[in-house]
Design an enzyme around this catalytic site. Structure first.
Site, PDB file in Angstrom:
ATOM      1  CD  GLN A 204      30.114  58.009  57.287  1.00  0.00           C
ATOM      2  OE1 GLN A 204      31.049  57.343  57.730  1.00  0.00           O
ATOM      3  NE2 GLN A 204      29.549  58.992  57.985  1.00  0.00           N
ATOM      4  CB  ALA A 245      30.403  50.785  63.344  1.00  0.00           C
ATOM      5  CG  HIS A 246      31.549  55.014  60.742  1.00  0.00           C
ATOM      6  ND1 HIS A 246      31.114  56.241  60.321  1.00  0.00           N
ATOM      7  CD2 HIS A 246      31.075  54.858  61.985  1.00  0.00           C
ATOM      8  CE1 HIS A 246      30.408  56.789  61.283  1.00  0.00           C
ATOM      9  NE2 HIS A 246      30.376  55.982  62.299  1.00  0.00           N
ATOM     10  CG  ASN A 247      36.286  56.046  61.016  1.00  0.00           C
ATOM     11  OD1 ASN A 247      35.216  56.338  60.500  1.00  0.00           O
ATOM     12  ND2 ASN A 247      37.430  56.566  60.611  1.00  0.00           N
TER      13      ASN A 247
END
Lengths: 353, 353, 353
Positions: A204, A245-247
């Site tokens: 990540q 969360a990511h993105n």
């Protein structure tokens, strides 16, 4: 911070009109409508507390301009304002504790990398804070004790990072951003590939970008993107214990209430609101102005503005009908049983004839 | 970290085949399929983004071997690989920021008990970290700033403890364990007995044991056992804001997504997955390979592998049928009303005859 | 901490009766009923583990006075006690690790404001803790490393603040309060007014008041009141990752299980329990003795003691009936279809006649 104010001055302070009460009467404090004592001023913000205006022990209240006089207890002084909730902020400032003074400088126990860029006369860095290499910090920013700012983080002007908040490497904060204690910005996104029976970590390497005027609650976690950025738009307000969360991309001026979870790569528009314990699954698009109600779970992209309830989340009118219907299932089972019985009887009758 | 790569080299880098595009064309960066600009490479991991392959501004894409050429925008270079998501990791490493170098040694502001056992030339302990008495730390482990490691904790080799993570006394970590910021390992389990109207604390003297290759998210809490151990099996991956209560046992390679809660003494098998905001009540057994979907609440032990939805959680086929049925209740109420009316009419007719 | 005990002494230790087994047999440890090995003592607390009493490898067990002898494996020594769970605490203390000694004094790396009031010979302040101006701390209180105590906070006697816990300015803790790691007391409440398209922060100048004997879990957040106080009554026990919003009032001896959320201004009575992932919306009143079950969402004030389930939360009998009914919807749809068919046939028959 002051100990008293006359009703007349109070009316001026809140930009309202002393509608009922003696201008020279003295108010000595403030409180909520149910907790107020004699001598205190309160306000009617939420109409659900209207009955309390009859029973409150307060001596004065800020009320809306359309309040009927008989709705308030006799003897209760009334000041009319446009928005009692907003107006009450001035009262709070009058009686409240003074805001802590901005004390520039770097505490001797803070660990600051030599190449960190900021004006030590215009920034405040508290005890035991850690500022790693390559960090830049804008003027007027206050970094409270125990905070961790990872390498190459960029922080704008007039931000407040409360005690023990965390920003990991390379993340970017705009101006006037507030991070509350225990908030964690830029931990790794949660991504794995199953390879030969083991979950192999997907690196990540993206960042979190937080734009101007965002507030992030205590113990809220915003993960860095796999690559590119997790992006929190200008003016978003995020409560405690929220997971982003990511993105994920939040548009401007979204409100995420406590314990909301937004799964990876979902994109919210502007002015989206999620109430407490709401959830949004991954890879969805949520249009502008959508309100996800408490505990609702969004499982499909939503394109129409409006409120959504339940799991899976549905437009509120439809969702409420289903919820109301659910309560009638036991009754419905009874009615179907009765129908079956009667129909069988009738069939018997007809057959005989 | 590099600024460019030719398509030919890129194909080699990812172990794929340059299926379409000029080998000498140069790629200058990477991005997601929707955010990519000219000169960048992207990938098609999730089939739901297939339409974006027509509209992306990227210059190249990693795609699966079975992609139809016409599904991609004309002029978009294509590199075929087995698993685009996994292959893209090499691209990320090529363009991404360099991994921070391992810098062994103990920061002068870290507080390390004299009897802590580790090789200071092979371990990295950051600023203001606390290492209490009796701790052992394996080689290659990095303890970031502000971390607290309680007395008699044992940490294996090549672990990473991110800033402000917490491990309380006597807990045990295997090798290659990652704790993210704000994770709390080994707080007291939540146990009381009501004695004469007061909740009397039940002492929690067990530990948390975390086996090899486990990753624990930010602000996730794993409580120590009342006695014995709360046990996180090898290879488990736990997201942010997850609660794992005392005496819980996770098998190997479980995935717990954000905001999951596992109540006391429940035991999960191997390869169990819980999606976001899922919950498992206490003292249950969850068999291998079970997947608890988002927001589902497991209230009984589950013995059959498969996916479970809803509250109470049911096998997915059954649960989906119920959810779909729920949406039809308003219609059903209408139909029953109609039936009752018609039946009454018919009864009247028959009676008259 | 001891390595062994005879059965006779063990019976005395727990205040029970050695009902079966040799008084001089030696017990060398303790464990749960499923994990115990030969030589260890266990207990039967939860009746659901009764079958395990036949298969446990333990050498002895604490059981209730009404246990039937044949329910336990032959050769398993049995000690009868009133409450095996409570009695087992004495066993845990016998074999368990010694409680860490109270070591008074202030660690040299703690940052303590000169005007903080406490007796350094009766208080323990750990490494890197921060005690700001105007703080008072009662005797016997232990403040672990990395803790932040904001200005003018008042902490009573015999409190325990675990590593990296946070109390923001002016909040008040009673006696014997326990805060676990990562708990955040007194962050700003979550309040905004939408002014010209922007969420304008409503100042939060109240405090959090936590009364005697309260325990607060890891990464739990309790926000300060807008004004006045967020108030946690005496004896409340709050688990991990719980959100308590501004101006909430908890009565005495409430139990809030992990991941519960209580929205702003709601008031809970005494002995209210919320199970895991339960939620209460804002501005509600929850009467004494109410139990909100796992994942339930309370959307209206509740006045009747009892258990509530589901969303929206309903009394348990009603709620369970609805949940059971929901499972029958697919069947109900079938039956209605069948009724419609039969009724149409019958109508045809009657019409023909």
């Amino acid at each position: 911070m002051s100990n008293s104010i006359t009703l007349q001055k109070l009316a001026e302070l809140v930009g309202g009109e002393l509608w009922r009460g003696e201008p020279d009467d003295v108010i000595t404090g403030l409180n909520s409508i149910t907790e107020a004592a004699q001598g205190e001023v309160t306000f009617l913000g939420n109409p659900r507390y209207l009955p309390a205006l009859k029973t409150t022990r307060a001596s004065a209240a800020l009320v809306k301009e359309d309040l009927a006089a008989q709705d308030a207890r006799e003897g209760l002084a009334l000041i009319r304002v446009k928005n009692p909730t907003v107006a009450f902020s001035s009262v709070i400032r009058w009686f409240g504790p003074p805001a802590p003074a901005f004390v520039p400088g770097v505490h001797p126990t803070a660990i600051v990398a030599p190449d960190a860029k900021f004006d030590p006369e215009k920034v405040s860095i508290g005890a035991h804070a850690i500022i790693e290499e390559g960090v830049t910090i804008g003027d007027g920013t206050v970094i409270h004790p125990g905070t961790f700012v990872g390498r190459s983080v960029r922080i704008g002007a007039n931000c407040t990072l409360h005690a023990n908040s965390i920003i990991n490497e390379r993340c970017v904060l705009g101006n006037r951003v507030i991070l509350h204690s225990g908030a964690v910005i830029g931990s790794d996104g949660f991504g794995y590939e199953l390879v030969k029976g083991r979950h192999q970590k997907i690196e990540q390497v993206g960042i979190v970008q937080i734009d101007d005027d965002v507030e992030v609650g205590s113990c809220t976690t915003i993960d860095r993107a796999r690559f590119g950025r997790t992006w929190i738009g200008e003016g978003c307000k995020i409560d405690n214990l929220v997971q982003v969360a990511h993105n994920v991309v939040l548009g401007k001026h979204c409100i995420l209430c406590a314990q909301t979870g937004i799964s990876g790569s979902s994109r919210l528009g502007n002015y989206v609101t999620t109430a407490g314990q709401a959830g949004v699954t991954g890879h969805l698009e949520i249009a502008d102005q959508i309100m996800v109600l408490a505990k609702a779970g969004v499982t499909k992209s939503l394109t129409e503005a409006g409120a959504y309830v339940g799991f899976p989340a549905r437009p509120i009118a439809e969702g409420r009908k289903i919820m109301a219907g659910a309560a009638r299932i036991p009754e419905l089972i009874e009615r179907v049983r009765e129908l079956e019985k009667k129909l069988a009887e009738l069939e018997g009758k007809v057959a005989k004839e």
